[in-house]
Design a protein around this motif. Sequence first.
Motif, PDB file in Angstrom:
ATOM      1  N   GLY A  13       0.769  -1.392   0.160  1.00  0.00           N
ATOM      2  CA  GLY A  13       0.072   0.047   0.014  1.00  0.00           C
ATOM      3  C   GLY A  13       0.808   1.307   0.030  1.00  0.00           C
ATOM      4  O   GLY A  13       0.557   2.409  -0.747  1.00  0.00           O
ATOM      5  N   GLY A  14       1.995   1.142   0.478  1.00  0.00           N
ATOM      6  CA  GLY A  14       2.883   2.428   0.622  1.00  0.00           C
ATOM      7  C   GLY A  14       3.513   2.906  -0.868  1.00  0.00           C
ATOM      8  O   GLY A  14       3.673   3.975  -1.164  1.00  0.00           O
ATOM      9  N   HIS A  15       3.249   1.967  -1.745  1.00  0.00           N
ATOM     10  CA  HIS A  15       3.581   2.229  -3.067  1.00  0.00           C
ATOM     11  C   HIS A  15       2.190   2.414  -3.945  1.00  0.00           C
ATOM     12  O   HIS A  15       2.347   3.566  -4.554  1.00  0.00           O
ATOM     13  CB  HIS A  15       4.389   0.984  -3.696  1.00  0.00           C
ATOM     14  CG  HIS A  15       5.724   0.712  -3.362  1.00  0.00           C
ATOM     15  ND1 HIS A  15       6.740   1.522  -3.375  1.00  0.00           N
ATOM     16  CD2 HIS A  15       6.258  -0.384  -2.886  1.00  0.00           C
ATOM     17  CE1 HIS A  15       7.623   0.978  -2.904  1.00  0.00           C
ATOM     18  NE2 HIS A  15       7.610  -0.264  -2.426  1.00  0.00           N
ATOM     19  N   LEU A  16       1.315   1.616  -3.669  1.00  0.00           N
ATOM     20  CA  LEU A  16      -0.003   1.705  -4.490  1.00  0.00           C
ATOM     21  C   LEU A  16      -0.742   3.153  -4.182  1.00  0.00           C
ATOM     22  O   LEU A  16      -0.956   3.778  -5.024  1.00  0.00           O
ATOM     23  CB  LEU A  16      -0.817   0.445  -4.507  1.00  0.00           C
ATOM     24  CG  LEU A  16      -1.994   0.568  -4.985  1.00  0.00           C
ATOM     25  CD1 LEU A  16      -1.608   0.836  -6.770  1.00  0.00           C
ATOM     26  CD2 LEU A  16      -2.963  -0.599  -4.742  1.00  0.00           C
ATOM     27  N   PHE A  17      -1.097   3.173  -2.872  1.00  0.00           N
ATOM     28  CA  PHE A  17      -1.855   4.359  -2.507  1.00  0.00           C
ATOM     29  C   PHE A  17      -1.291   5.766  -2.802  1.00  0.00           C
ATOM     30  O   PHE A  17      -2.195   6.686  -3.323  1.00  0.00           O
ATOM     31  CB  PHE A  17      -2.365   4.491  -1.037  1.00  0.00           C
ATOM     32  CG  PHE A  17      -2.915   2.957  -0.794  1.00  0.00           C
ATOM     33  CD1 PHE A  17      -4.243   2.921  -1.468  1.00  0.00           C
ATOM     34  CD2 PHE A  17      -2.850   2.050   0.061  1.00  0.00           C
ATOM     35  CE1 PHE A  17      -5.011   1.759  -1.334  1.00  0.00           C
ATOM     36  CE2 PHE A  17      -3.521   1.058   0.327  1.00  0.00           C
ATOM     37  CZ  PHE A  17      -4.687   0.652  -0.506  1.00  0.00           C
ATOM     38  N   PRO A  18      -0.038   6.251  -2.781  1.00  0.00           N
ATOM     39  CA  PRO A  18       0.218   7.526  -3.332  1.00  0.00           C
ATOM     40  C   PRO A  18      -0.014   7.569  -4.849  1.00  0.00           C
ATOM     41  O   PRO A  18      -0.386   8.558  -5.419  1.00  0.00           O
ATOM     42  CB  PRO A  18       1.772   7.671  -3.174  1.00  0.00           C
ATOM     43  CG  PRO A  18       1.914   6.514  -1.728  1.00  0.00           C
ATOM     44  CD  PRO A  18       0.822   5.402  -2.101  1.00  0.00           C
ATOM     45  N   GLY A  19       0.301   6.395  -5.574  1.00  0.00           N
ATOM     46  CA  GLY A  19       0.054   6.464  -7.036  1.00  0.00           C
ATOM     47  C   GLY A  19      -1.425   6.572  -7.493  1.00  0.00           C
ATOM     48  O   GLY A  19      -2.027   7.256  -8.278  1.00  0.00           O
ATOM     49  N   LEU A  20      -2.253   6.043  -6.522  1.00  0.00           N
ATOM     50  CA  LEU A  20      -3.803   6.354  -6.513  1.00  0.00           C
ATOM     51  C   LEU A  20      -4.251   7.691  -6.363  1.00  0.00           C
ATOM     52  O   LEU A  20      -4.886   8.345  -7.046  1.00  0.00           O
ATOM     53  CB  LEU A  20      -4.558   5.397  -5.591  1.00  0.00           C
ATOM     54  CG  LEU A  20      -4.778   3.944  -6.245  1.00  0.00           C
ATOM     55  CD1 LEU A  20      -5.398   2.946  -5.097  1.00  0.00           C
ATOM     56  CD2 LEU A  20      -5.508   3.647  -7.612  1.00  0.00           C
ATOM     57  N   ALA A  21      -3.512   8.206  -5.234  1.00  0.00           N
ATOM     58  CA  ALA A  21      -3.559   9.775  -5.005  1.00  0.00           C
ATOM     59  C   ALA A  21      -3.328  10.479  -6.318  1.00  0.00           C
ATOM     60  O   ALA A  21      -4.122  11.657  -6.383  1.00  0.00           O
ATOM     61  CB  ALA A  21      -2.843  10.151  -3.873  1.00  0.00           C
ATOM     62  N   VAL A  22      -2.306  10.248  -6.812  1.00  0.00           N
ATOM     63  CA  VAL A  22      -1.914  10.917  -8.143  1.00  0.00           C
ATOM     64  C   VAL A  22      -2.931  10.932  -9.206  1.00  0.00           C
ATOM     65  O   VAL A  22      -3.451  12.004  -9.736  1.00  0.00           O
ATOM     66  CB  VAL A  22      -0.553  10.781  -8.814  1.00  0.00           C
ATOM     67  CG1 VAL A  22      -0.058  11.433  -9.856  1.00  0.00           C
ATOM     68  CG2 VAL A  22       0.719  11.205  -7.826  1.00  0.00           C
ATOM     69  N   ILE A  23      -3.342   9.776  -9.415  1.00  0.00           N
ATOM     70  CA  ILE A  23      -4.279   9.430 -10.448  1.00  0.00           C
ATOM     71  C   ILE A  23      -5.716  10.219 -10.125  1.00  0.00           C
ATOM     72  O   ILE A  23      -6.178  10.651 -11.005  1.00  0.00           O
ATOM     73  CB  ILE A  23      -4.500   8.031 -10.694  1.00  0.00           C
ATOM     74  CG1 ILE A  23      -3.165   7.354 -11.140  1.00  0.00           C
ATOM     75  CG2 ILE A  23      -5.746   7.567 -11.472  1.00  0.00           C
ATOM     76  CD1 ILE A  23      -2.752   7.909 -12.387  1.00  0.00           C
TER      77      ILE A  23
END
Length: 169
Positions: A13-23
């Motif tokens: 989640g530490g990798h995925l969720f910031p990416g989702l925030a950008v999207i």
Amino acid sequence: MIERIMVAGGGTGGHLFPGLAVIEELRRRIPSLEVRFVGTARGIEARILPVRGESLDILKVTPLKGQGLGARFTSLARIPGATMEASSLIRSFRPDLVLGVGGYASGPVLLAAALTGSATALLEQNAHVGMTNRILSRFVDRAYITFAHTAEVFGRKKSRLTGNPVRRE
């Protein structure tokens, strides 16, 4: 202007969720944005993204770090095939930007993107740059960092201090 973006990586989640925030923010600014995620079947992305209705392509790549010698050799042997598979995904989707969010799945995708001349960027959310992002630092066009001192890894010209993206929810 970005019309299509490919987001590569995950695992945690530490990798995925910031990416989702950008999207999430890009979609707010560009409602017609096309997004395609690339990850692995064993990462958190395989459980989270389908539930959210996101497109996810799965690569057959496994971690190098924290593995025994045999598993490490198997992982190394999978990288060329995963890079070729990623190159095919990039050619078919034609993203304006390939964004790596960290984790071993981002490696072959960003490497393929750099080799095909696609625009590349990565997020580095951590105070200590992980192995995949350290390797990719030579290939990416831009690094969005959370901590100023990590610019030493990516170079001052490539680095942009943005902080860690957080989803609205």
